[in-house]
Design a protein around this motif. Structure first.
Motif, PDB file in Angstrom:
ATOM      1  N   THR A  35       0.983  -1.198  -0.106  1.00  0.00           N
ATOM      2  CA  THR A  35       0.048  -0.019   0.106  1.00  0.00           C
ATOM      3  C   THR A  35       0.979   1.332   0.100  1.00  0.00           C
ATOM      4  O   THR A  35       0.629   2.215  -0.621  1.00  0.00           O
ATOM      5  CB  THR A  35      -0.992  -0.106   1.275  1.00  0.00           C
ATOM      6  N   GLN A  72      -7.462   0.179  -0.356  1.00  0.00           N
ATOM      7  CA  GLN A  72      -7.810  -0.894   0.375  1.00  0.00           C
ATOM      8  C   GLN A  72      -8.683  -0.590   1.522  1.00  0.00           C
ATOM      9  O   GLN A  72      -9.550  -1.501   1.633  1.00  0.00           O
ATOM     10  CB  GLN A  72      -6.264  -1.249   1.103  1.00  0.00           C
ATOM     11  N   ASP A  84      -6.045  -1.793  -4.994  1.00  0.00           N
ATOM     12  CA  ASP A  84      -5.456  -2.078  -3.826  1.00  0.00           C
ATOM     13  C   ASP A  84      -6.348  -2.943  -3.123  1.00  0.00           C
ATOM     14  O   ASP A  84      -7.387  -2.790  -2.389  1.00  0.00           O
ATOM     15  CB  ASP A  84      -5.022  -0.976  -2.843  1.00  0.00           C
ATOM     16  N   GLU A  85      -6.016  -4.318  -3.296  1.00  0.00           N
ATOM     17  CA  GLU A  85      -6.950  -5.488  -2.628  1.00  0.00           C
ATOM     18  C   GLU A  85      -8.420  -5.296  -3.025  1.00  0.00           C
ATOM     19  O   GLU A  85      -9.240  -5.035  -2.196  1.00  0.00           O
ATOM     20  CB  GLU A  85      -6.883  -5.390  -1.152  1.00  0.00           C
TER      21      GLU A  85
HETATM   22 MG    MG Z   1      -1.831  -2.724   1.927  1.00  0.00          MG
END
Ligand code: MG
Ligand code: ATP
Lengths: 318, 261
Positions: B43, B85, B176-177
């Motif tokens: 991240t 995220q 991000d995810e």
């Molecule tokens: Mg992360």
């Protein structure tokens, strides 16, 4: 909120303004009504700043002061017509808001609160101390707008109270219309987006600093015009208009009604303007009442009066 | 030439090196995944590429242009967008408005047109609204359009963020995810959406803990551990790399926490 609801809200407001005088026990209430509209106008501006863009100001009375004293001073010193003075005052407020807003709005939370507070205190001190110009704490006379006489010559006879009731009501409706336009426009959306998440707003290309500044300048113009109208209808103005208590009063009205709701904010302005008028005991304890109202609303109706009631009616609860 | 070039990026927080000397490239239409245990710096790497953090060292080039530490809103104009995220949704706006906000660069215009609801302003807004509806349909959220975004499920919000990012018409998209907290069906949908997006020529940089998904859709994988790049290559090569296996096996606790999350 869709277009339908924009015109519904404006229709409700216009209907109230037109119908309410039927219930006025005396001509005095036109004055109270006009005062409510003036306060509501600054509060609508604060809804744009606080409710849309999520920024706080504890110094907006400073802009009301600029508007008010523009109307008082410009006709005397530059021979401007009071109506033009309202516009010049608004322009001046916008310029000053633009200048101080740029550095101030970089601050967050209580830093922003303190910085705007500082601006308000500064304005109020300047107006109080420049005795030769502003009359100091004693205040000064404000020239007549002259429009009432024009209307009379055209055959429309209005008392002072009636005239200012209509005038301030009209300006308020225009102010609400503009605010509702903004709410549903690309700019208003960008303001509300940065309120939700500044990082996310940036990643979609929103220039966060510039949108905050726009909200600040627009709300300053609302406060300035409100200050001008106050000065013109009273024919007299003191530096109290720019005082700290006035700033606090504006924010309390906004929060009481609900920062996210324009009609709610107007309701907040109406309640807090009426309270000291109707129950004269409150006049003495106004500051106490403001403080108490603020605390109670924050605890029990964090979204403000109107949105909370609306939610209850819809059965969703708080 | 690569669309996105990351060269020697590094950053420290209070003396701790969160990311150190990481380099890689992403070509148009390619899906590059960044993997690594929790706290590896994925991240943080994204935050540097998207200018939320200013890197201590290294550069980021987009289409050959140095964009290191360019203000995020300008990056969006240059063609980079991202998702987060930990969701960054405009909670009090409707789902549709969230998607429309993604069209900000296209729909914004003179302020005075907006204040007076002039035809120009309404035309811009209407066009963005149309595009937003199409995007919502694409991510399966059309029926939720009028709901307040705060009321949506986690998986739905993840897709809303992707829709919002796509609305900016990026050349490079950082995810991000995107599948975290999504069930199997939702994960598959997101999987498909990412693959489709890459096919349109958008370069995709992906952080994802779902290894099956990563192995299936990535063209190229970059492995981070303790802030450093320990391996890179195509999925088959990376999955057999002893350093990678050690990094994952050597951090059994973190692996367990992945399973929980
Ligand atoms: Mg992360
Ligand atoms: N703003 C910050 N201040 C201090 N430390 C930070 C900051 N941002 C990240 N870190 C640290 O940098 C390291 C890398 O964190 P990062 O969030 O990038 O990991 P990650 O690979 O994304 O992990 P996860 O898989 O859990 O999301 C962590 O040790 C984290 O505590």
């Amino acid at each position: 909120m869709n277009m339908q609801s924009k015109w519904t809200q404006i229709a409700i407001l216009v209907a109230l303004i037109v119908i309410l005088p039927v219930f006025f026990p005396s001509g005095y209430y036109y004055r109270v009504g006009a005062l409510i509209f003036v306060n509501a106008l600054s509060v609508v501006g604060l809804v744009i700043l606080i409710g849309f863009a999520g920024q706080i100001s504890l110094g907006h009375a400073g802009f009301a002061g600029i508007g008010a004293f523009s109307c008082a001073l410009l006709p005397v010193h530059f021979g401007l017509h009071p109506a033009i003075a309202v516009l010049v005052g608004a322009l001046l407020s916008a310029l000053i808001a633009g200048m101080i807003g740029r550095p101030i709005l970089r601050l967050q939370g209580y830093y922003l609160a303190v910085a705007t507070l500082g601006f308000g205190v500064l304005m109020s001190m300047v107006l109080t101390n420049e005795r030769e110009l502003t009359g100091g704490p004693d205040g000064m006379r404000v020239a007549d707008l002259g429009l009432r006489e024009v209307l009379r010559d055209m055959g429309l006879k209005l008392s002072g109270g009636e005239f200012w009731y209509a005038m301030c009501g009209l300006v308020l409706v225009i102010g609400v219309w503009v605010a509702l336009n903004l709410y549903n426009s690309p700019t208003g959306r960008a303001m509300r987006a940065l309120h939700g998440s500044e990082v996310a707003a940036r990643t979609v290309g929103i220039d966060v600093a510039s949108k905050k500044l726009q909200a600040f300048v627009i709300s300053a113009i609302y406060a300035s015009v409100a200050g001008s109208l106050l000065a013109l209808q009273n024919g007299f103005i003191t530096p109290d208009v720019a005082g700290f208590m006035h700033s606090i009063e504006m924010v309390t009205m906004t929060v009481l009604g609900g920062v996210g709701s324009i009609l709610g904010a107007i309701l907040g302005a109406a309640i807090l303007t009426l309270l000291p008028q109707v129950l004269t005991v409150f006049a003495e304890y106004e500051q106490l009442v403001l403080g108490a109202v603020m605390i109670l609303v924050m605890i029990f109706l964090p979204r403000g009066l109107l949105p909370s009631i609306a939610a209850k009616l819809r059965g969703r609860g708080e | 030439m690569s669309l996105l070039q990351v060269q020697g990026l590094g950053i420290s927080f209070g003396g701790i090196r969160a990311v150190h000397d990481v380099s890689f490239n992403v070509k148009a239409g390619e899906i590059v995944s960044v993997i690594g245990p929790n706290g590896a710096g994925k991240t943080t790497l994204f935050n540097m590429i998207s200018s939320i953090y200013r890197p201590d060292s290294g550069t980021v080039h987009l289409e050959g242009k140095d964009i290191t530490a360019t203000e995020p809103h300008r990056l969006a104009r240059l063609g980079m967008s991202r998702t987060f995220q930990n969701l960054q949704i405009f909670q009090e706006m409707t789902v549709l408005e969230n998607a429309i906000a993604g069209y900000h660069m296209q729909e914004s215009g003179p302020l005075w047109q907006d204040l007076f609801a002039l035809p120009g302003s309404r035309r811009r807004a209407a066009k963005a609204r149309e595009g937003a509806y199409e995007l919502l349909a694409r991510v399966g959220l059309k029926n939720a359009a009028e709901q307040e975004a705060g009321n949506l499920s986690y998986g739905a919000l993840k897709r809303l963020e992707i829709a919002r990012a796509l609305a900016t018409e990026p050349k490079v998209l950082l995810l991000d995810e995107p599948a975290a907290g999504c069930n199997a069906v939702e994960t598959e949908e997101i999987d498909e959406l990412i693959a489709e997006t890459a096919k349109t020529g958008i370069a995709i940089l992906l952080v994802e803990h779902d290894m099956k998904m990563v192995m299936r859709i990535s063209n190229h994988i970059v492995v981070l551990d303790h802030g450093e790049k320990i391996a890179e290559g195509d999925p088959a090569t990376v999955s057999q790399n002893p350093d990678v296996i050690a990094a994952y096996l050597g951090t059994g606790e973190e692996e367990a926490s992945h399973a929980d999350g």
